[in-house]
Motif scaffolding. Sequence first.
Motif: not given
Length: 125
Positions: A105-114
Amino acid sequence: QVQLVESGGGLVQAGGSLRLSCAASGLTFSNYAMGWFRQAPGKEREFVAAISWSGGNTYYADSVKGRFTVSRDNAKNTMYLQMNSLKPDDTAIYSCAKDRKRYGLRDVADAYDYWGQGTQVTVSS
């Protein structure tokens, strides 16, 4: 290897609806939160919505709250984005992404890896 494939984009008139899908493979889908982002021409990528691993918790950008609904079907390894009352400002390439964590439930792109390659949504006025 992890793959995310979006579908369901297209051209729609203002006020119309579309449902996007994000099919995931190469991972235990139910172990991770997921998110949707979008990028319009000449603009930075922006967060749209996120959903926890179970689907029990969701989070939306203010710009789409009340109009968009994110959901997931873990049995089908698929996440969805139902978009209603579309506006020309919603025109963008929509991409799904896998969170590094289960709850997310995060809104920053860096929290996602694929990330998927995206699907174009165009809303005409």
